[in-house]
Write an enzyme that holds these catalytic residues in place. Structure first.
Site, PDB file in Angstrom:
ATOM      1  N   LYS A 117       0.871  -1.194   0.000  1.00  0.00           N
ATOM      2  CA  LYS A 117       0.000   0.000   0.000  1.00  0.00           C
ATOM      3  C   LYS A 117       0.894   1.225   0.000  1.00  0.00           C
ATOM      4  O   LYS A 117       2.018   1.173   0.502  1.00  0.00           O
ATOM      5  CB  LYS A 117      -0.860   0.000   1.268  1.00  0.00           C
ATOM      6  CG  LYS A 117      -2.088   0.862   1.173  1.00  0.00           C
ATOM      7  CD  LYS A 117      -3.111   0.231   0.262  1.00  0.00           C
ATOM      8  CE  LYS A 117      -4.522   0.573   0.582  1.00  0.00           C
ATOM      9  NZ  LYS A 117      -5.445  -0.477   0.131  1.00  0.00           N
TER      10      LYS A 117
HETATM   11  N1  GLU Z   1      -7.302  -0.281  -3.260  1.00  0.00           N
HETATM   12  C1  GLU Z   1      -8.012  -1.509  -3.446  1.00  0.00           C
HETATM   13  C2  GLU Z   1      -7.964  -2.358  -2.187  1.00  0.00           C
HETATM   14  O1  GLU Z   1      -7.769  -1.862  -1.116  1.00  0.00           O
HETATM   15  C3  GLU Z   1      -7.572  -2.251  -4.697  1.00  0.00           C
HETATM   16  C4  GLU Z   1      -6.148  -2.703  -4.701  1.00  0.00           C
HETATM   17  C5  GLU Z   1      -5.688  -3.277  -6.046  1.00  0.00           C
HETATM   18  O2  GLU Z   1      -6.526  -3.461  -6.918  1.00  0.00           O
HETATM   19  O3  GLU Z   1      -4.497  -3.532  -6.148  1.00  0.00           O
HETATM   20  O4  GLU Z   1      -8.219  -3.529  -2.225  1.00  0.00           O
END
Ligand code: GLU
Length: 427
Positions: A117
């Site tokens: 993240k």
């Molecule tokens: N931000 C989204 C999540 O928290 C998608 C992450 C992604 O598709 O890599 O799952």
């Protein structure tokens, strides 16, 4: 945008450190799994934590310096995957928790990715489009050694969208001197995005809500529901749930909550927000607070806004039979035992909102093959994978006689731990 436009968060009763919140569940699951100490330490510690400074010349000519982060929690299952969020209150600790949640999410979803993240500490509401682009491009340039289609693949998250992903893709491509579409997911269709990606998280929420309703024998026509948050996840979840026959009696965003006992016209709410940015003034329901929405006498509650909304303070007042966590970490760990003792079926975030990353995986596969799927194929495969994940989590919970949340952690940790063991320790 993945969630509603950013504004100051609602006052939070007992804000937990999100990493602590994740670790509390992790510890219980690790104990039940009898995880050996070394593996426990390995899984607890992110493999990489990067902080970069992002100097930008603002539109008024002045230089401002922003801070950007990327945390790679674990890459045992494959390249790391996870969103990029822009908000003024993000911290490295929050990124660590969210990155770990991505590891568990990908493990449960059965996709070959690890977890990451990242984000930039900034207030997108106070930035112009030009400034936002500069921040994104400089952030990407600083992360060139981290990002890559075989290494670490960003995606949208809070306050980032398809356009931001396009800038990341373009900046990366300029530096590697070829067009590299698979370096990010959640891109515009025209540059290698996938059909169905934008709706994927909400669609996944809808699929697991129905699976949970089936466990309790709830008939969709007689089921009421409230959705907190009206960004990408909340609005699509509300739309699909109402299309499938549930009565959505309340929705909310940063401007507050709106209640209508005859059912909210979700399409009308979406149209209003497209024109006016927030639900305020839409007349779709009587105003209620975000706290009141959580405590409504309904069957299904979908918290799809942000972290720490259901806490040790308000958990005892929740009347829903099912909670489906559209957001990441909407329930503080202190609330878990209270919700369990009330017999509420909680479909945990790392399962409930995994539809987004699952279709991100489809997008990455399509980009790498240069062969694009129909919407039907995307949705069909998403639904099948969400069902499988739901059943696996439910069965693990039953096997260990624990909640679905702990079942999800056990399932996720067990798979990553087994992968680490079989790969062995490089020295
Ligand atoms: N931000 C989204 C999540 O928290 C998608 C992450 C992604 O598709 O890599 O799952």
């Amino acid at each position: 945008m993945e969630t509603a436009l950013y504004k100051e968060p609602a006052p939070i009763a007992d804000k937990e450190n999100p990493f602590e919140s994740m670790m509390q569940r992790f510890d219980v699951a690790a104990e039940l799994l009898e995880l050996e100490r070394g593996v426990y330490e390995y899984l607890k510690t992110p493999v990489k934590q990067v902080t970069v400074s992002i100097p930008i010349q603002m539109d008024n000519g002045e230089i401002e310096v922003f801070e950007g982060y990327r945390v790679i929690h674990n890459d045992a299952l494959g390249p790391s995957k996870g969103g990029i969020r822009y908000a003024p209150d993000i911290t490295l600790d929050e990124m660590k928790a969210l990155a770990a949640w991505m590891t568990w999410k990908c493990s449960i979803a059965n996709i070959p990715f690890g977890g990451a993240k990242g984000g930039v500490k900034c207030d997108p509401n106070k930035l112009t489009q030009v400034e936002l682009e500069k921040i994104t491009r400089r952030f990407t340039a600083n992360m060139l050694d981290i990002f890559g289609p075989d290494k670490d693949i960003p995606a949208p998250d809070m306050n980032t969208n398809e356009q931001v992903m396009a800038w990341i893709m373009d900046t990366y491509s300029m530096h590697v001197r070829r067009t590299e579409t698979a370096v990010v997911t959640g891109k515009p269709l025209i540059i290698g995005g996938s059909l169905g990606r934008r709706e994927a998280t909400g669609r996944g929420v809808m699929v697991v809500t129905f699976a949970a309703m089936a466990k309790l024998g709830l008939n969709p026509k007689q089921t009421t529901c409230a959705v907190q948050g009206f960004g990408n996840v909340g609005s699509v979840s509300a739309k699909l749930l109402s299309e499938q026959g549930l009565k959505v009696v309340a929705i909310s965003d940063v401007s507050g909550g709106y209640y209508n006992k005859r059912g909210i016209d979700v399409n009308q709410a979406i149209e209003w927000v497209q024109k006016h940015r927030v639900l305020e003034g839409s007349g779709i329901g009587d105003p209620i607070s975000n706290e009141e929405l959580l405590e409504l006498d309904i069957d299904v509650l979908v918290p799809a806004a942000k972290e720490d909304q259901i806490t040790g303070k308000n958990a005892s007042k929740i009347k829903a039979k099912i909670i489906v966590e559209g957001a990441n970490g909407p329930t503080a760990s202190k609330a878990d035992p209270i919700l369990d003792s009330k017999g509420i079926l909680v479909v945990p975030d790392i399962l409930a909102n995994s539809g987004g990353v699952t279709v991100s995986y489809f997008e990455w596969v399509q980009d790498r093959q240069g062969y694009f799927w129909t919407l039907d194929r995307v949705n069909h495969r998403l639904e099948r994978m969400m069902h499988e994940a739901f059943n696996n989590v439910f069965q693990t919970g039953e096997k260990y006689k624990v909640s679905m949340r702990l079942g999800a952690y056990i399932l996720a940790i067990d798979k990553v731990a087994k992968t680490l063991k079989v790969r062995g320790i490089y020295a």
